[in-house]
Design an enzyme around this catalytic site. Structure first.
Site, mmCIF file in Angstrom:
data_model
loop_
_atom_site.group_PDB
_atom_site.id
_atom_site.type_symbol
_atom_site.label_atom_id
_atom_site.label_comp_id
_atom_site.label_asym_id
_atom_site.label_seq_id
_atom_site.Cartn_x
_atom_site.Cartn_y
_atom_site.Cartn_z
ATOM 1 N N HIS A 142 -3.288 7.289 2.185
ATOM 2 C CA HIS A 142 -3.692 5.968 1.697
ATOM 3 C C HIS A 142 -5.018 5.638 2.370
ATOM 4 C CE1 HIS A 142 -3.908 1.836 0.731
ATOM 5 N NE2 HIS A 142 -3.691 1.433 1.974
ATOM 6 N N ASN A 164 -10.189 -0.079 -0.173
ATOM 7 C CA ASN A 164 -8.726 -0.023 -0.238
ATOM 8 C C ASN A 164 -8.268 -0.589 -1.584
ATOM 9 O OD1 ASN A 164 -5.985 -0.307 0.053
ATOM 10 N ND2 ASN A 164 -6.070 -1.357 2.030
ATOM 11 N N CYS A 174 0.812 -1.235 0.000
ATOM 12 C CA CYS A 174 0.000 0.000 0.000
ATOM 13 C C CYS A 174 0.840 1.277 0.000
ATOM 14 C CB CYS A 174 -0.930 0.005 1.196
ATOM 15 S SG CYS A 174 -2.147 -1.317 1.104
HETATM 16 O O1 UT7 Z 1 -3.765 -1.064 3.492
HETATM 17 C C1 UT7 Z 1 -2.944 -1.947 4.189
HETATM 18 C C2 UT7 Z 1 -3.091 -1.780 5.607
HETATM 19 N N1 UT7 Z 1 -4.312 -2.348 6.090
HETATM 20 C C3 UT7 Z 1 -4.967 -1.718 7.020
HETATM 21 O O2 UT7 Z 1 -4.599 -0.637 7.391
HETATM 22 C C4 UT7 Z 1 -6.161 -2.413 7.669
HETATM 23 C C5 UT7 Z 1 -6.012 -2.321 9.158
HETATM 24 N N2 UT7 Z 1 -7.057 -2.982 9.922
HETATM 25 C C6 UT7 Z 1 -8.340 -2.571 9.919
HETATM 26 O O3 UT7 Z 1 -8.726 -1.670 9.180
HETATM 27 C C7 UT7 Z 1 -9.281 -3.197 10.924
HETATM 28 O O4 UT7 Z 1 -8.541 -3.947 11.845
HETATM 29 C C8 UT7 Z 1 -10.374 -4.090 10.297
HETATM 30 C C9 UT7 Z 1 -11.373 -3.233 9.539
HETATM 31 C C10 UT7 Z 1 -9.735 -5.114 9.375
HETATM 32 C C11 UT7 Z 1 -11.144 -4.818 11.404
HETATM 33 O O5 UT7 Z 1 -11.689 -3.891 12.310
HETATM 34 P P1 UT7 Z 1 -11.488 -4.101 13.879
HETATM 35 O O6 UT7 Z 1 -12.220 -2.993 14.540
HETATM 36 O O7 UT7 Z 1 -10.005 -4.209 14.145
HETATM 37 O O8 UT7 Z 1 -12.242 -5.432 14.122
HETATM 38 P P2 UT7 Z 1 -11.679 -6.813 14.713
HETATM 39 O O9 UT7 Z 1 -10.839 -7.492 13.711
HETATM 40 O O10 UT7 Z 1 -11.117 -6.554 16.068
HETATM 41 O O11 UT7 Z 1 -13.018 -7.608 14.911
HETATM 42 C C12 UT7 Z 1 -14.024 -7.181 15.833
HETATM 43 C C13 UT7 Z 1 -15.197 -8.133 15.747
HETATM 44 C C14 UT7 Z 1 -14.784 -9.605 15.808
HETATM 45 O O12 UT7 Z 1 -15.772 -10.289 16.515
HETATM 46 P P3 UT7 Z 1 -15.568 -10.676 18.063
HETATM 47 O O13 UT7 Z 1 -14.303 -11.489 18.099
HETATM 48 O O14 UT7 Z 1 -15.432 -9.365 18.783
HETATM 49 O O15 UT7 Z 1 -16.795 -11.442 18.382
HETATM 50 C C15 UT7 Z 1 -14.814 -10.037 14.370
HETATM 51 O O16 UT7 Z 1 -15.063 -11.395 14.233
HETATM 52 O O17 UT7 Z 1 -15.858 -7.960 14.478
HETATM 53 C C16 UT7 Z 1 -15.960 -9.244 13.825
HETATM 54 N N3 UT7 Z 1 -15.902 -9.022 12.399
HETATM 55 C C17 UT7 Z 1 -16.981 -8.738 11.650
HETATM 56 N N4 UT7 Z 1 -18.272 -8.624 11.956
HETATM 57 C C18 UT7 Z 1 -19.126 -8.331 10.961
HETATM 58 C C19 UT7 Z 1 -14.806 -9.023 11.592
HETATM 59 N N5 UT7 Z 1 -15.160 -8.765 10.329
HETATM 60 C C20 UT7 Z 1 -16.505 -8.593 10.342
HETATM 61 C C21 UT7 Z 1 -17.446 -8.282 9.343
HETATM 62 N N6 UT7 Z 1 -18.739 -8.151 9.708
HETATM 63 N N7 UT7 Z 1 -17.096 -8.082 8.055
#
Ligand code: UT7
Length: 330
Positions: free
Chosen positions: A254, A284, A116
């Site tokens: 980005h 993204n 990225c």
């Molecule tokens: O460009 C390259 C660099 N990449 C990035 O910068 C991406 C960086 N990361 C992110 O943007 C975020 O970490 C994500 C958007 C990928 C995820 O957001 P988050 O707030 O960190 O969520 P999480 O991974 O901590 O998940 C929270 C909860 C989990 O459930 P539990 O364990 O709390 O029950 C996940 O299973 O949300 C759940 N979850 C979803 N729920 C509904 C994960 N994906 C989804 C989804 N829909 N699509």
């Protein structure tokens, strides 16, 4: 001899017509529009559906539009860089394929891989060839068909990515252009965001396909924390180093997650109106996010405006580029 800057003198972008909305994703995986919008800011993304087309096919329309807009013949281009994490094939370089398809015959071309952060890395590399007088017209292309490495059964990653290409023309300028860059890499972060198979360390096999190892793997939370701190650090450091006023500065980040962008803007003390954001429409698009935003908001930028471009991505890689915008809207 007068110092020569490498200036962006034109930008263009291409997004394929098919759109994948959050409502579509609700029907594909266990997710909701509400979750995707509040956690990422993304509402829809463009997808190049044709399985016979690759990242070069996203780049070619963008490059052709830019050459036509600038009234430049393909023969005048002397260097082409394509930053991509989804090359058409492992070799030859996608930049070579794009050059051929666009009739660019007098340039040397190559790909650059910084995930990225590809666009800020590529601008920095290209700027050196302009500053030394070696090249006069360089195309910096970010092109990624992310849908080919996205697992549409994995709700953790499938809402995040989209397909697009963006291109910037770099030319010498006595007054405006790229002023500074801060680039970093930390290879120990590679385990948090990568594609497990398909390279020489783990070539494609039935086993790798069955194990879904040709898709993006991401430890979202770790990447999120690193992205917030590193992108904010690198943008703020650049702002302080050059004493750039918050009320005049544009930030072109980005676009991986709206929450990351907002955290960076807060750290810099920027009004949200000075941050170019279009993640809601495209998701993204990896190396294409910054030129896509520059193209969309080109009409707001004025000659002399200070601009910081900032990115964080797989590798880990991160960096910022400070430039002064070189032209008024046409
Ligand atoms: O460009 C390259 C660099 N990449 C990035 O910068 C991406 C960086 N990361 C992110 O943007 C975020 O970490 C994500 C958007 C990928 C995820 O957001 P988050 O707030 O960190 O969520 P999480 O991974 O901590 O998940 C929270 C909860 C989990 O459930 P539990 O364990 O709390 O029950 C996940 O299973 O949300 C759940 N979850 C979803 N729920 C509904 C994960 N994906 C989804 C989804 N829909 N699509």
């Amino acid at each position: 001899m007068k110092k020569m800057y490498a200036a962006i003198t034109g930008v263009e972008a291409y997004t394929p017509p098919d759109i994948l909305t959050n409502a579509d994703l609700e029907r594909m995986v266990d997710t909701t529009d509400e979750w995707i919008v509040t956690r990422t800011g993304i509402r829809e993304r463009h997808i190049l559906k044709d399985p016979t087309k690759g990242s070069s096919d996203l780049a070619v329309p963008a490059v052709k539009k830019l050459l036509a807009k600038k009234g430049i013949s393909p023969d005048e281009i002397d260097m082409v860089i394509c930053a991509t994490a989804t090359p058409d094939m492992l070799f030859p370089a996608t930049a070579n394929i794009i050059s051929d398809k666009c009739g660019i015959r007098n340039a040397f071309s190559f790909d650059l891989l910084a995930a990225c952060s590809g666009f800020v890395y590529m601008l920095t590399v290209a700027s050196k060839f302009i500053e030394t007088g070696t090249c006069k017209k360089i195309l910096c292309i970010g092109a990624d068909k992310m849908s080919t490495i996205t697992d549409y059964t994995d709700r953790n990653t499938c809402p995040l990515f989209g397909d697009a290409a963006g291109v910037a023309l770099l030319e010498p300028n006595e007054e405006y252009g790229i002023q500074d860059h801060l680039l970093h890499t930390d290879g120990s972060g590679r385990k948090h965001l990568y594609m497990k198979a398909g390279g020489s360390a783990r070539p494609a096999s039935h086993e790798t396909v069955d194990a879904k190892e040709h898709y993006i793997y991401q430890d979202g939370q770790t990447v999120f924390k690193m992205a917030v701190s590193k992108m904010a650090d690198i943008s703020f450091e650049m702002m302080e180093k050059h004493n750039l006023p918050a009320d005049k500065l544009w930030l072109v980040p980005h676009q991986a997650n709206l929450r990351i962008i907002e955290a960076v803007a807060r750290r810099m003390g920027l009004d949200p109106a000075r941050v170019l954001i279009n993640i809601q429409k495209y998701g993204n698009t990896t190396t294409a996010t910054i030129p896509l935003a520059l193209t969309e908001f080109e009409g707001q930028l004025r000659k002399g405006d200070p601009v910081i471009l900032a990115a964080f991505g797989g590798g880990f890689t991160w960096g910022s580029v400070y430039l002064t915008w070189a032209y008024d809207p046409v």
